[in-house]
Design an enzyme around this catalytic site. Structure first.
Site, PDB file in Angstrom:
ATOM      1  N   ASP A  79      10.544  49.692  42.086  1.00  0.00           N
ATOM      2  CA  ASP A  79       9.369  48.995  42.601  1.00  0.00           C
ATOM      3  C   ASP A  79       9.337  48.936  44.127  1.00  0.00           C
ATOM      4  O   ASP A  79       8.276  49.101  44.738  1.00  0.00           O
ATOM      5  CB  ASP A  79       9.267  47.588  41.998  1.00  0.00           C
ATOM      6  CG  ASP A  79      10.501  46.725  42.241  1.00  0.00           C
ATOM      7  OD1 ASP A  79      11.528  47.259  42.695  1.00  0.00           O
ATOM      8  OD2 ASP A  79      10.422  45.505  41.967  1.00  0.00           O
ATOM      9  N   HIS A 151      16.868  -1.336  23.733  1.00  0.00           N
ATOM     10  CA  HIS A 151      16.920  -0.741  22.382  1.00  0.00           C
ATOM     11  C   HIS A 151      15.541  -0.786  21.706  1.00  0.00           C
ATOM     12  O   HIS A 151      15.438  -0.725  20.478  1.00  0.00           O
ATOM     13  CB  HIS A 151      17.956  -1.456  21.502  1.00  0.00           C
ATOM     14  CG  HIS A 151      19.257  -1.706  22.184  1.00  0.00           C
ATOM     15  ND1 HIS A 151      20.247  -0.740  22.296  1.00  0.00           N
ATOM     16  CD2 HIS A 151      19.719  -2.792  22.846  1.00  0.00           C
ATOM     17  CE1 HIS A 151      21.273  -1.249  22.973  1.00  0.00           C
ATOM     18  NE2 HIS A 151      20.968  -2.477  23.324  1.00  0.00           N
ATOM     19  N   SER A 281      -8.813  12.799  17.662  1.00  0.00           N
ATOM     20  CA  SER A 281      -8.311  13.440  16.450  1.00  0.00           C
ATOM     21  C   SER A 281      -9.465  14.117  15.731  1.00  0.00           C
ATOM     22  O   SER A 281     -10.578  13.574  15.666  1.00  0.00           O
ATOM     23  CB  SER A 281      -7.653  12.406  15.528  1.00  0.00           C
ATOM     24  OG  SER A 281      -7.416  12.937  14.237  1.00  0.00           O
TER      25      SER A 281
END
Length: 476
Positions: A79, A151, A281
């Site tokens: 190239d 958590h 949706s």
């Protein structure tokens, strides 16, 4: 063309600016600029090159005949030499001195570094914009109490604005990394086939000062502080690995933000923007899916995985160079930039239009606050003559009963009524409710936000904010 694969990073996600940075026009015009810089420096340092040749090269930096280059590459399977030939056809007087003393890495690697710098500059600007928008959001909501979670279970209270600073802190770390990469980028320079500069020593009859000056002039032309001190034929592929590690860091921070936002949207506390005609949706018309945050997470996952490519390439290079890097880095490096650019575009769009629902947040807080306030209530009852250990046990019993009522019967938290009706506490409902002011449980949140914004964020982003918003376009 609709019958050929097109990367979604190009057609759907990345900005025009980032696409140009890694485009053929940017790449091959930079090759020509590098050849021009080399010729100018060689002329100035006494090699037999004429100003006419340099001027002819300068006149043909962008008029690239791609068809000629492609045809020549088919013939020679190289190239760089195909583009040397094509440039020579455009500037025939200079054809004999183009690429004089250089190897392919001179244009290939120096261009890669220039593209990396341009990509990082754009990333830095957009990161600063995200931080600016989040700073405005954090400041506006620094005193709005909200449930903190550990958590993903209700913990002590925080504020909406304080939580935003957690996202910002990680993005600020990323901005520092980007700045470090930009400041420490160096060009390959003109190192030759194995990094020894032997070809240039030959050209300059062993004059080391001229060989060193040649590199300095080239680096100055492109605004770099210098060149890498030593190399093989190429710059160390560790530079690519470090760059993509930085981009992956941005992806990690963005994914954390977007994941939190997806959870907040589920709680109906904070939402990403939802446009008037947007469909959430195909099956459920009522839905408001956090599609942009989900897209951030999806693209972030791609970038994090992609960052392994240059890491493996860096680890498996042989001696002064091997060519197994080339095909991989042609894909992995640009695509990481395109994907991070897309992530930041979406983030700018999202953080510019975050929707907060204070009433929902307050309802969630008040449903949990009676549990969190029990220590303060207990201390108040002790002051009124109660026994701390007995009160602690009674609160534990009431908490279990109230929790069971909420979880098993779906009823409201009746902790206040239970304590008010327990003579051991000796407190009226009104006296108990005095302990249920959410603002009394947010600690230093407002001050922490103020200090973080004034001391850390605003000084860091100020150099990159021009007063005009970065324009981003979200195609879908």
């Amino acid at each position: 063309m609709n019958n050929v694969y097109e990367s979604p990073l190009s057609s759907r996600y990345a900005s025009k600016e980032m696409l140009y940075t890694f485009s053929s026009d940017m790449k091959f015009s930079t090759w020509r600029r590098l050849w021009l810089s080399l010729a100018k420096a060689e002329l100035a340092l006494g090699l037999p090159i004429t100003q006419e040749q340099v001027d002819e090269m300068a006149a043909h930096l962008t008029d690239i005949d791609y068809d000629m280059a492609r045809q020549r590459e088919k013939e020679v399977r190289h190239d760089v030499m195909a583009h040397v030939y094509t440039f020579g056809k455009a500037a025939p007087k200079a054809a004999g001195i183009i690429h004089l003393g250089a190897t392919s890495a001179y244009v290939g690697d120096n261009t890669d570094i220039i593209q990396i710098r341009e990509g990082l500059l754009l990333v830095r600007k957009k990161l600063a914009t995200v931080l600016d928008k989040l700073a405005q959001f954090a400041d506006a909501h620094k005193s709005q109490p909200t449930l903190g979670f550990t958590h993903f279970q209700p913990a002590q209270l925080t504020t909406v604005g304080k939580r935003a600073t957690l996202w910002m802190n990680e993005l600020l770390m990323d901005l520092n990394e980007v700045e470090y990469r930009i400041e420490n980028l160096r060009m390959l320079g003109s190192k030759g086939t194995t990094g020894t500069q032997a070809s240039f020593m030959e050209l300059f009859d062993g004059d080391e000062s001229k060989v060193k000056e040649l590199e300095k002039r080239i680096a100055d032309d492109f605004g770099f502080a210098g060149v890498v001190p030593v190399s093989g034929q190429t710059y160390s592929r560790k530079i690519d690995a470090q760059t993509l590690a930085t981009l992956a860091g941005i992806a990690e921070s963005a994914s954390k933000f977007a994941t939190d936002l997806r959870l907040l949207q589920h709680l109906k506390e904070v939402e990403e923007p939802f446009e008037k005609n947007q469909i959430g949706s195909s099956a459920m018309p009522y839905k408001r899916n956090p599609m942009r945050s989900e897209r951030i997470c999806a693209l972030a996952r791609y970038v994090i995985c992609d960052s392994l490519n240059p890491a493996f390439t860096s680890a498996t290079q042989w001696f002064e160079r091997t060519l197994d890097d080339s095909a991989n880095k042609r894909i992995s490096v640009p695509e990481a930039f395109l994907a991070v650019d897309a992530i930041l575009n979406i983030m700018i769009n999202v953080v510019s239009g975050l929707v907060v629902y204070p009433k929902v947040i307050e309802a969630h807080v008040m449903n949990e606050l009676p549990f969190m306030a029990t220590e303060n209530i207990m201390m108040d009852a002790v002051k009124r003559g109660g026994n701390r250990q007995d009160l602690h046990e009674r609160i534990r019993e009431h908490s279990m009963a109230a929790g069971k009522r909420i979880k098993e019967e779906g009823l409201e938290n009746d902790m206040v009524d239970r304590i008010a009706g327990d003579p051991m506490f000796g407190m009226t409902r009104e006296q108990i409710l005095e302990h249920l002011d959410p603002s009394a449980y947010i600690g230093r949140c407002p001050s922490q936000v103020d200090e973080f914004l004034s001391e850390c964020v605003r000084p860091a982003i100020a150099p990159y904010l021009t007063g005009e918003d970065v324009k981003v376009e979200i195609n879908l």
